[in-house]
Design an enzyme around this catalytic site. Structure first.
Site, PDB file in Angstrom:
ATOM      1  N   ASP A  49      -1.867  -5.140   3.687  1.00  0.00           N
ATOM      2  CA  ASP A  49      -2.012  -5.533   5.095  1.00  0.00           C
ATOM      3  C   ASP A  49      -2.903  -6.764   5.239  1.00  0.00           C
ATOM      4  O   ASP A  49      -3.701  -7.090   4.357  1.00  0.00           O
ATOM      5  CB  ASP A  49      -2.593  -4.376   5.908  1.00  0.00           C
ATOM      6  CG  ASP A  49      -1.574  -3.266   6.135  1.00  0.00           C
ATOM      7  OD1 ASP A  49      -0.377  -3.504   5.904  1.00  0.00           O
ATOM      8  OD2 ASP A  49      -1.996  -2.157   6.516  1.00  0.00           O
ATOM      9  N   GLU A  96      -9.402  -4.794   5.268  1.00  0.00           N
ATOM     10  CA  GLU A  96      -9.131  -3.722   4.309  1.00  0.00           C
ATOM     11  C   GLU A  96      -7.985  -4.103   3.385  1.00  0.00           C
ATOM     12  O   GLU A  96      -8.032  -3.868   2.181  1.00  0.00           O
ATOM     13  CB  GLU A  96      -8.807  -2.420   5.051  1.00  0.00           C
ATOM     14  CG  GLU A  96      -9.970  -1.806   5.783  1.00  0.00           C
ATOM     15  CD  GLU A  96     -11.096  -1.368   4.866  1.00  0.00           C
ATOM     16  OE1 GLU A  96     -10.818  -0.792   3.797  1.00  0.00           O
ATOM     17  OE2 GLU A  96     -12.265  -1.617   5.206  1.00  0.00           O
ATOM     18  N   TYR A 139       2.383  -5.679  13.137  1.00  0.00           N
ATOM     19  CA  TYR A 139       1.146  -5.058  12.654  1.00  0.00           C
ATOM     20  C   TYR A 139       0.332  -4.513  13.823  1.00  0.00           C
ATOM     21  O   TYR A 139       0.160  -5.189  14.843  1.00  0.00           O
ATOM     22  CB  TYR A 139       0.326  -6.090  11.882  1.00  0.00           C
ATOM     23  CG  TYR A 139      -0.812  -5.490  11.106  1.00  0.00           C
ATOM     24  CD1 TYR A 139      -0.597  -4.462  10.199  1.00  0.00           C
ATOM     25  CD2 TYR A 139      -2.107  -5.957  11.286  1.00  0.00           C
ATOM     26  CE1 TYR A 139      -1.638  -3.911   9.484  1.00  0.00           C
ATOM     27  CE2 TYR A 139      -3.163  -5.420  10.564  1.00  0.00           C
ATOM     28  CZ  TYR A 139      -2.924  -4.391   9.669  1.00  0.00           C
ATOM     29  OH  TYR A 139      -3.957  -3.843   8.955  1.00  0.00           O
ATOM     30  N   ASP A 146      -5.422  -7.422   7.308  1.00  0.00           N
ATOM     31  CA  ASP A 146      -6.789  -7.327   7.807  1.00  0.00           C
ATOM     32  C   ASP A 146      -7.768  -7.291   6.629  1.00  0.00           C
ATOM     33  O   ASP A 146      -7.385  -7.479   5.473  1.00  0.00           O
ATOM     34  CB  ASP A 146      -6.953  -6.089   8.694  1.00  0.00           C
ATOM     35  CG  ASP A 146      -6.593  -4.795   7.966  1.00  0.00           C
ATOM     36  OD1 ASP A 146      -6.304  -4.847   6.748  1.00  0.00           O
ATOM     37  OD2 ASP A 146      -6.606  -3.726   8.608  1.00  0.00           O
ATOM     38  N   ARG A 190      -2.900  -3.294  13.976  1.00  0.00           N
ATOM     39  CA  ARG A 190      -4.361  -3.424  14.068  1.00  0.00           C
ATOM     40  C   ARG A 190      -4.686  -4.871  14.415  1.00  0.00           C
ATOM     41  O   ARG A 190      -4.760  -5.729  13.548  1.00  0.00           O
ATOM     42  CB  ARG A 190      -5.030  -2.997  12.760  1.00  0.00           C
ATOM     43  CG  ARG A 190      -4.845  -1.518  12.454  1.00  0.00           C
ATOM     44  CD  ARG A 190      -5.648  -1.067  11.248  1.00  0.00           C
ATOM     45  NE  ARG A 190      -5.405   0.337  10.971  1.00  0.00           N
ATOM     46  CZ  ARG A 190      -4.507   0.785  10.106  1.00  0.00           C
ATOM     47  NH1 ARG A 190      -3.771  -0.078   9.403  1.00  0.00           N
ATOM     48  NH2 ARG A 190      -4.328   2.064   9.910  1.00  0.00           N
ATOM     49  N   GLU A 249       0.802  -1.227   0.000  1.00  0.00           N
ATOM     50  CA  GLU A 249       0.000   0.000   0.000  1.00  0.00           C
ATOM     51  C   GLU A 249       0.829   1.268   0.000  1.00  0.00           C
ATOM     52  O   GLU A 249       0.491   2.233  -0.674  1.00  0.00           O
ATOM     53  CB  GLU A 249      -0.926   0.052   1.232  1.00  0.00           C
ATOM     54  CG  GLU A 249      -1.873  -1.103   1.372  1.00  0.00           C
ATOM     55  CD  GLU A 249      -1.373  -2.091   2.391  1.00  0.00           C
ATOM     56  OE1 GLU A 249      -0.183  -2.464   2.308  1.00  0.00           O
ATOM     57  OE2 GLU A 249      -2.149  -2.501   3.262  1.00  0.00           O
ATOM     58  N   HIS A 282      -3.977 -12.313  14.085  1.00  0.00           N
ATOM     59  CA  HIS A 282      -2.529 -12.177  14.078  1.00  0.00           C
ATOM     60  C   HIS A 282      -2.032 -11.813  15.466  1.00  0.00           C
ATOM     61  O   HIS A 282      -2.809 -11.708  16.406  1.00  0.00           O
ATOM     62  CB  HIS A 282      -2.081 -11.137  13.050  1.00  0.00           C
ATOM     63  CG  HIS A 282      -3.106 -10.101  12.730  1.00  0.00           C
ATOM     64  ND1 HIS A 282      -3.973 -10.206  11.680  1.00  0.00           N
ATOM     65  CD2 HIS A 282      -3.438  -8.959  13.351  1.00  0.00           C
ATOM     66  CE1 HIS A 282      -4.779  -9.155  11.643  1.00  0.00           C
ATOM     67  NE2 HIS A 282      -4.476  -8.395  12.649  1.00  0.00           N
TER      68      HIS A 282
END
Length: 739
Positions: free
Chosen positions: A80, A84, A294, A82, A296, A9, A339
């Protein structure tokens, strides 16, 4: 020539990953989402909710570059891990025309050489269940925002919004404010017996536990003190025990935000911004390095390798007795456990060593994360606790004292915790105790505390509202819309926020129902794990929502719906004012003489039983919000006030000190890097001026760069209140984002 393309990203993440891959790999950045629902319409098929996607404005060149670079190459999608991130990978795959059955998706929890190389060796298919969960969330949010927001514009004023999750968070704060508004305090007394070494507190009266209703009058207080002064007090009981304090679990998203808010004084959004930088990688004299995993996550689990490294550090630094047991965090139904917890990627880099590589906010947050991670793997702290009870000869009164002495510091070697002091005397059962003094303290009952950002995040997490990636956005959206404002770290609902909440409560009760919203999160989790179909989830929601929507739409068209609220403020004619809405927003109108008076919609107040409480809000109230600065002239706190020409900074000691200055924005001048101040013209339009070079801007400068030309972006408010990031060089708009 590279024959493999890795797509991530962000440019920072691309630069960090590029260090670990050989010359056969090229790493490119999509710079976030590249495709989304259209801006100009709902973008959903009303029959089956099938979304229509289009390339985001300003991302056309990025997509073309990715298509060009991917020709003839093996593509790895490394966004990522997740929902999104999975959706971004899917959108890119669709735009590049990659085979749907191809294993091209790679994920990793940390950006280290071993993690990246391991991911490259084990690609998988795009997880369509996770993608569909993101699609369902996006569609639900679009339906709520796209359908309700225009109703707010038609009945109140332009620029208002109603997000699916933000509206529930607003309701929590407004309901709490109502409890505070109707709270009636009462006084009560605490009674103590003081000896040369200790202070015992009255804890029982006639077998009933002492509370704030036990002694509420001076007569009762004096009666108890007189009886105790005539009584013989002896030690009724002495209990000695050992207590352990377990080490805290490593950070998850919510606890990281709570700690950063409490210990560093940051906002949730700033915490996530700095954490993102530490995760994606920061340029150092040793190259681009990622410092944390990570950020989140709702899991407290850590890898066995990370555990082994922590054990090695603890043993070498403090001794093997400081190593704690292997712990597994609880996995409730609200925890996805996708995670690891948030931890350092290289635990051997302690905060002292990290000073050579990091500075400022990055170093402060890294130190917080490192300390928490190492402490979480350490042994419990142990205390010797002593409880002593005194009683009069009749047994009517019991006075208590608890003291503790630390036997082993354990994890508190790194993270200190408050503890009770030691008892000054070694009391024996039956021992006579003669107080040197009997004393009392007066206190009053307190209303419930308002939410801070930290406690709101904790409440949202407890209720299962939102997910780790959404907490910061929820709060920042409510602040941006001025539904709530921050004052002395408290989040306080405004008049505007309270009225919007009343509207949603009456006409869309399911949207703001906390249980309904929490259940919807579970439905989305069901889509992700494959037990639910996303269209079924959306359809079930829309069936009830459409009924509410149709009813209010009919009322508006017939002219039967007008947003008005009575107030407790009287007009000079003796009539009562009510809050009504006109072309330019809310104002006060007398129900008797039709006199109009302005009202600050950002006043701190609430609506009780349909009536706005304005009695204690001064007419044309100047909003005053504390800021974290001191007056350079007298040292008092500075506050942000609202005057005739907009907001300004002033000394809280006014009129003794008359220091004022303009409001300064976070971004620096794009021309010279100087401080930019926010001003307001006599015609009511905001503009911005650099205090260094004197350059003026009609739109608010930001620190973000245009993805096309690299120029600074400006924050622009378009017709209808929509906010966009705008490049004055390319003349293009970019999405700010939605909650």
């Amino acid at each position: 020539m590279p024959d493999k393309l890795v797509i991530v990203e962000s440019p920072a993440k691309a630069k960090t990953i590029g260090r670990y891959l050989g010359k056969n790999y090229e790493v490119a950045a999509s710079k976030g989402h590249v495709r989304d629902l259209p801006e100009s319409n709902l973008g959903l098929n009303p029959e089956n909710f099938e979304p229509t996607y289009e390339v985001l404005k300003g991302k056309e060149k990025v997509v073309q570059e990715l298509k060009k670079k991917s020709k003839g190459k093996k593509v790895f999608l490394a966004s990522d891990l997740d929902r999104e991130g999975e959706a971004i990978a899917w959108h890119i795959s669709e735009l590049l025309g990659l085979p749907r059955d191809e294993k091209n998706r790679i994920v990793f929890n940390e950006i280290t050489e071993s993690a990246i190389r391991s991911a490259i060796l084990s690609p998988r298919n795009i997880d369509m269940s996770k993608v569909e969960a993101q699609v369902a969330r996006r569609v639900l949010d679009r339906i709520v925002g796209y359908k309700i927001s225009p109703l707010l514009w038609r009945t109140m004023t332009k620029g208002l919004s109603a997000g699916r999750v933000q509206s529930v968070a607003l309701k929590l704060m407004v309901e709490l404010e109502k409890k505070i508004a109707v709270f009636v305090p009462h006084r009560f007394f605490k009674i103590f017996a003081k000896t040369a070494e200790d202070r015992f507190a009255l804890s029982q009266i006639e077998g009933k536990k002492f509370n704030n209703k036990s002694v509420t009058t001076e007569e009762k207080r004096d009666e108890i003190i007189e009886e105790l002064s005539k009584s013989v007090l002896r030690v009724k009981d002495v209990k000695k025990r050992t207590s352990k304090r377990s080490a805290p679990m490593p950070f998850i998203t919510s606890t990281l935000q709570q700690s950063a808010i409490g210990e560093l004084g940051w906002s949730a959004s700033k915490t996530m911004k700095v954490a993102q930088q530490l995760y994606e990688g920061i340029e150092t004299d040793q190259g681009q390095i990622a410092f944390i995993t990570y950020m989140r996550t709702d899991s407290t689990r850590i890898s066995s390798q990370a555990r082994d490294k922590a054990v090695e550090i603890i043993s070498n630094s403090f001794g093997s007795e400081y190593v704690g047991p292997v712990r597994s965090g609880g996995k409730g139904k609200k925890i996805q456990d996708a995670h690891e917890a948030i931890r350092p990627t290289y635990p051997e880099n302690d905060p002292e060593m990290a000073k050579r590589l990091l500075s400022g906010d990055n170093l402060r947050l890294y130190a917080l994360i490192w300390n928490r991670f190492i402490a979480s793997q350490m042994a419990s702290a142990e205390y010797a606790v002593t409880d002593v009870e005194l009683a009069d000869e009749s047994g009517k009164y019991i006075l208590s004292l608890t003291g503790e002495r630390r036997l082993f510091d354990g994890f508190e070697r790194i993270i200190s915790r408050s503890s009770k002091s030691e008892i000054g005397h070694d009391y024996k059962k039956g021992e006579l105790v003669k107080p040197s003094k009997l004393e009392w303290e007066e206190d009053t009952t307190k209303p419930p505390s308002r939410f801070s950002e930290a406690s709101l995040v904790k409440e949202l997490e407890k209720r299962g509202i939102g997910r780790p990636s959404t907490y910061a956005t929820i709060i920042s959206t409510l602040l941006d819309r001025k539904y709530v404002l921050r004052q002395s770290r408290e989040l306080r609902p405004t008049l505007l926020g309270s009225i919007v909440n009343e509207f949603l409560n009456e006409y869309f009760p399911d949207v703001v129902n906390t249980n309904f919203t929490a259940n919807m999160e579970e439905e989305l989790d069901g889509v992700e794990n494959g037990s639910k179909k996303w269209r079924d989830v959306v359809h079930d929601f829309y069936e009830g929502f459409r009924i509410d929507l149709d009813q209010i739409d009919k009322k508006i068209k017939k002219g039967e719906l007008r947003i008005e609220f009575e107030t407790d403020r009287e007009c000079s004619c003796g009539g009562a004012f009510k809050v009504v809405f006109g072309r330019y927003g809310g104002y006060l109108k007398c129900q008797s003489c039709d006199k109009n008076e302005s009202v600050d919609m950002t006043s701190f107040t609430c609506v009780i039983d349909g009536k706005v409480l304005l009695k204690d809000v001064a007419p044309n109230q100047k909003l005053e919000v504390e800021i974290d600065e001191s007056c350079p002239e007298c040292g008092s706190n500075l506050v942000k006030r609202k005057g005739r020409y907009g907001e300004f900074i002033a000394c809280s000691a006014y009129p003794k000190c008359k220091y004022t200055r303009n409001v300064r924005i976070d971004a620096h001048c794009p021309k010279c890097g100087g401080v930019v101040e926010k001003l307001r013209s006599k015609k009511g339009k905001n503009y911005y001026k650099c205090s260094g070079c004197g350059e003026m801007f009609w739109n608010e400068p930001t620190e973000e760069k245009c993805e096309i030309c690299g120029s600074n972006l400006f924050l622009k408010v378009k017709r209808g209140g929509k906010r966009v990031k705008y490049c004055e060089n390319c003349k293009k708009d970019f999405e700010v984002g939605e909650a």
